[in-house]
Write a protein that holds these residues in place. Structure first.
Motif, PDB file in Angstrom:
ATOM      1  N   VAL A 183       0.843  -1.197   0.000  1.00 22.30           N
ATOM      2  CA  VAL A 183       0.000   0.000   0.000  1.00 22.30           C
ATOM      3  C   VAL A 183       0.878   1.248   0.000  1.00 22.30           C
ATOM      4  O   VAL A 183       0.660   2.188  -0.777  1.00 22.30           O
ATOM      5  CB  VAL A 183      -0.948  -0.001   1.214  1.00 22.30           C
ATOM      6  N   PHE A 184       1.906   1.252   0.852  1.00 27.11           N
ATOM      7  CA  PHE A 184       2.809   2.406   0.902  1.00 27.11           C
ATOM      8  C   PHE A 184       3.603   2.578  -0.386  1.00 27.11           C
ATOM      9  O   PHE A 184       4.080   3.679  -0.681  1.00 27.11           O
ATOM     10  CB  PHE A 184       3.772   2.275   2.088  1.00 27.11           C
ATOM     11  N   GLN A 185       3.745   1.498  -1.160  1.00 19.72           N
ATOM     12  CA  GLN A 185       4.494   1.586  -2.411  1.00 19.72           C
ATOM     13  C   GLN A 185       3.661   2.105  -3.573  1.00 19.72           C
ATOM     14  O   GLN A 185       4.181   2.286  -4.672  1.00 19.72           O
ATOM     15  CB  GLN A 185       5.078   0.211  -2.760  1.00 19.72           C
ATOM     16  N   GLN A 186       2.378   2.369  -3.345  1.00 19.31           N
ATOM     17  CA  GLN A 186       1.561   2.979  -4.394  1.00 19.31           C
ATOM     18  C   GLN A 186       2.100   4.383  -4.708  1.00 19.31           C
ATOM     19  O   GLN A 186       2.686   5.047  -3.846  1.00 19.31           O
ATOM     20  CB  GLN A 186       0.106   3.089  -3.933  1.00 19.31           C
ATOM     21  N   PRO A 187       1.911   4.842  -5.944  1.00 17.46           N
ATOM     22  CA  PRO A 187       2.432   6.163  -6.315  1.00 17.46           C
ATOM     23  C   PRO A 187       1.956   7.259  -5.369  1.00 17.46           C
ATOM     24  O   PRO A 187       0.750   7.397  -5.121  1.00 17.46           O
ATOM     25  CB  PRO A 187       1.879   6.368  -7.731  1.00 17.46           C
ATOM     26  N   HIS A 188       2.923   7.989  -4.826  1.00 15.65           N
ATOM     27  CA  HIS A 188       2.671   9.176  -3.991  1.00 15.65           C
ATOM     28  C   HIS A 188       2.011   8.859  -2.641  1.00 15.65           C
ATOM     29  O   HIS A 188       1.648   9.791  -1.911  1.00 15.65           O
ATOM     30  CB  HIS A 188       1.787  10.206  -4.731  1.00 15.65           C
ATOM     31  N   TYR A 189       1.864   7.586  -2.272  1.00 13.63           N
ATOM     32  CA  TYR A 189       1.123   7.261  -1.048  1.00 13.63           C
ATOM     33  C   TYR A 189       1.841   7.803   0.193  1.00 13.63           C
ATOM     34  O   TYR A 189       1.247   8.523   1.007  1.00 13.63           O
ATOM     35  CB  TYR A 189       0.921   5.751  -0.920  1.00 13.63           C
ATOM     36  N   ALA A 190       3.125   7.457   0.328  1.00 17.43           N
ATOM     37  CA  ALA A 190       3.883   7.954   1.483  1.00 17.43           C
ATOM     38  C   ALA A 190       4.019   9.471   1.419  1.00 17.43           C
ATOM     39  O   ALA A 190       3.894  10.168   2.440  1.00 17.43           O
ATOM     40  CB  ALA A 190       5.257   7.293   1.538  1.00 17.43           C
ATOM     41  N   GLU A 191       4.264   9.994   0.219  1.00 19.65           N
ATOM     42  CA  GLU A 191       4.422  11.442   0.060  1.00 19.65           C
ATOM     43  C   GLU A 191       3.152  12.187   0.482  1.00 19.65           C
ATOM     44  O   GLU A 191       3.225  13.233   1.140  1.00 19.65           O
ATOM     45  CB  GLU A 191       4.767  11.781  -1.386  1.00 19.65           C
ATOM     46  N   ASN A 192       1.989  11.660   0.085  1.00 12.44           N
ATOM     47  CA  ASN A 192       0.728  12.302   0.475  1.00 12.44           C
ATOM     48  C   ASN A 192       0.610  12.424   1.985  1.00 12.44           C
ATOM     49  O   ASN A 192       0.232  13.474   2.525  1.00 12.44           O
ATOM     50  CB  ASN A 192      -0.465  11.494  -0.050  1.00 12.44           C
ATOM     51  N   PHE A 193       0.926  11.339   2.685  1.00  7.84           N
ATOM     52  CA  PHE A 193       0.756  11.362   4.135  1.00  7.84           C
ATOM     53  C   PHE A 193       1.772  12.291   4.794  1.00  7.84           C
ATOM     54  O   PHE A 193       1.423  13.065   5.697  1.00  7.84           O
ATOM     55  CB  PHE A 193       0.872   9.953   4.721  1.00  7.84           C
ATOM     56  N   ILE A 194       3.011  12.242   4.352  1.00  9.22           N
ATOM     57  CA  ILE A 194       4.036  13.116   4.932  1.00  9.22           C
ATOM     58  C   ILE A 194       3.693  14.581   4.693  1.00  9.22           C
ATOM     59  O   ILE A 194       3.803  15.418   5.593  1.00  9.22           O
ATOM     60  CB  ILE A 194       5.425  12.767   4.361  1.00  9.22           C
ATOM     61  N   GLN A 195       3.264  14.916   3.466  1.00  8.30           N
ATOM     62  CA  GLN A 195       2.878  16.304   3.190  1.00  8.30           C
ATOM     63  C   GLN A 195       1.688  16.718   4.052  1.00  8.30           C
ATOM     64  O   GLN A 195       1.614  17.864   4.523  1.00  8.30           O
ATOM     65  CB  GLN A 195       2.538  16.486   1.714  1.00  8.30           C
ATOM     66  N   SER A 196       0.760  15.791   4.273  1.00  9.86           N
ATOM     67  CA  SER A 196      -0.399  16.103   5.113  1.00  9.86           C
ATOM     68  C   SER A 196       0.031  16.387   6.548  1.00  9.86           C
ATOM     69  O   SER A 196      -0.534  17.268   7.211  1.00  9.86           O
ATOM     70  CB  SER A 196      -1.408  14.946   5.077  1.00  9.86           C
TER      71      SER A 196
END
Length: 542
Positions: free
Chosen positions: A26-39
């Motif tokens: 799930v975390f390897q989906q495109p932008h998944y980790a980035e979305n959460f960190i930016q949030s």
């Protein structure tokens, strides 16, 4: 140069009791980790020029997400990132690092005691400036942002060398790679009587510590073997591995069965202990005597004055609601407050910051104090070692004398893992609806005295947390608690907590399952676990 990347929101980024935990895929989906960190970054104030701590438990994907987070921190205006060498920082060490560096906060990359590896679990948690997990108002703001995020910010910069101590620049932001162990080990040496423990070791005191191929290995090697003088080999599975060596790094009697068998065997050392994936939980076993986390909290609180860091006494004791009431009896005798909070270490933070509590604990093997704002596995192990060294008694002696003084809370937790979410929700909904009708009803020899849905009003700020678990209290001090866990990554985990109080002078050394048999039967009758879930027995009993 800052680069803005367009993205689409994911609907499933609601943080649980300890951040966002999902499968690695799930975390390897495109932008998944980035979305959460930016949030996270969007939800907090004061980033410009501030310090951010980053570290994790070494699990699969840890290094990659750290590199992503460093670049995003630079793009979001942070002035400095402090990161543990190799990407390593145990959760309590990260809490300590945030505090001593006066950081704005920290990203802790871990799924705690959950398995690691490409097909297993990963997680990201944000800790605030006091070193503790973000409170609900912050996690709610993070979740709100994840639902409408449309872009995140990063910089184009190469990966840094996480294994090289020192300072480098990333797009004008300082990145400092530090020894992940030294500051934490120094703190432990200030709290505990290392000389007394080392003297016991010189006198032949033996222990076995299972780091479960997780983050506490380096900490245990430094503190137990180098500073305290335990022989090499005392620390087992001491190298952090991305998949924890295929182990499930949860320090309980199922996943630490080898340690348990050693401690119950003919050549058992004096003391056995283990810690979990990110270093915030503990398992304590004496020769021939397992100590439940609830009892460990009570026994540590009753004897904490033997350690230099707690010689002046405790201000209060706090426990999560599902944790047994054993610690409450200690608090009553010491004449200090006892606090009952919802599950989740973040609820202890306000009490600790306000100086209202000194020692806190949860039945899920988490114990800690006001030295940091997280539970701390090695801290609990070292306090036990300090007590054993100061008294010259065995774990079994400490336990027996404690029960003779305070009585015993026989206690167990039954976990039904991976239950279909719809079935688990239906069970809890039916249970809640039945609570008003339970008082006065009898189940075998047990009569219900009260039943409710636990709600907590924080005594420091008046905030209220509702729906924190269903409680059924029986006459005489026994009870059963039902709640759904927020630590898994798939399905639901139904947790059933069973507790029977036996007063001092009563039957204090019986097998726990025997003493809980009537309560176990009542729990099934009250909640209809088999009817709702199809399960005839729990997956894990602790």
């Amino acid at each position: 140069m800052i680069r803005t990347v367009s993205t689409q929101a994911y609907p499933d980024q609601k943080p649980g009791t300890s951040g966002l935990r999902k499968k690695v895929r799930v975390f390897q989906q495109p932008h998944y980790a980035e979305n959460f960190i930016q949030s996270v970054f969007d939800a907090i104030e004061g980033k410009t020029g501030a310090t951010l701590v980053i570290g994790g438990d070494g699990r699969f994907l840890n290094r990659e997400v750290i590199q992503v987070a460093i670049r995003m921190a630079a793009a979001n205006g942070f002035g400095r990132v402090v990161v543990g060498r190799g990407g390593i920082l145990s959760t309590p060490a990260a809490s300590n690092m945030i505090r001593i560096r006066e950081a704005l906060g920290g990203l802790v990359l871990s799924a705690s005691h959950n398995p690691g590896g490409p097909d297993e679990d990963f997680g990201i948690k944000y800790n605030i400036a006091n070193g503790g997990p973000a409170p609900e108002k912050v996690t709610e703001a993070i979740y709100a942002r994840t639902r409408d995020i449309a872009e995140y910010r990063t910089v184009d910069a190469p990966d840094i060398d996480l294994d090289a101590p020192g300072e480098v620049q990333v797009a004008g932001m300082a990145v400092e790679v530090v020894d992940p162990v030294a500051d934490y080990a120094d703190l432990m040496e200030r709290l505990f009587d290392f000389a007394a423990i080392a003297q016991a070791v010189d006198g032949g005191f033996r222990m076995a510590f299972d780091a479960m191929s997780a983050v506490t290995g380096p900490y245990a090697h430094e503190i137990l073997e180098r500073r305290l003088g335990f022989p090499a080999g005392t620390v087992r599975n001491g190298t952090p591995l991305p998949d924890f060596g295929g182990h499930h790094p949860d320090p309980n009697l199922v996943h630490a069965a080898e340690l348990y068998e050693l401690m119950m065997g003919p050549d058992a050392p004096d003391f056995g202990a283990a810690s979990d994936g990110d270093g915030d939980r503990n398992l304590v076993i004496g020769r021939g005597r397992f100590v439940t986390p609830s009892d460990s909290l009570a026994m540590l609180a009753a004897n904490a004055h033997l350690a230099p860091g707690y010689a002046s006494g405790l201000k209060g004791i706090a426990r999560s609601m599902p944790t047994s009431a054993a610690a409450d009896r200690v608090a009553a005798e010491l004449g200090i407050p006892a606090y009952e909070t919802p599950t989740g270490w973040k609820f202890f933070g306000n009490l600790l910051d306000a100086g209202m509590a000194t020692i806190c604990g949860e039945e899920s093997a988490g114990t800690g104090s006001d030295h940091v704002r997280e539970k701390d596995g090695l801290w609990a192990v070292l306090l036990w070692l300090n007590i054993l060294a100061a008294t010259g008694k065995s774990v079994d002696q400490i336990a027996r004398e404690h029960w003779a003084r305070f009585g015993r809370n026989y206690y167990a937790r039954h976990d039904y893992e991976g239950v279909e979410t719809e079935r688990a929700d239906a069970l809890m909904a039916a249970l809640r609806a039945s609570l008003p009708s339970l008082p006065g009803r009898s189940f075998g020899p047990l009569t219900v005295e009260a039943a409710d849905e636990f709600a907590y009003e924080d005594p420091t700020d008046g905030s209220v947390s509702r729906n924190q678990g269903s409680r059924v209290l029986f006459r005489g001090g026994s009870r059963v608690v039902f709640r759904l866990s927020g630590t898994g990554t798939s399905g639901a985990t139904l947790r059933v907590y069973l507790e029977r109080y036996e007063p001092a002078g009563g039957d204090l050394d019986r097998d726990t399952p025997d003493m809980l048999r009537d309560i176990t039967a009542a729990a099934e009758e009250i909640a209809g676990i088999e009817r709702h879930t199809g399960r005839t027995a729990p997956d894990v009993v602790t």
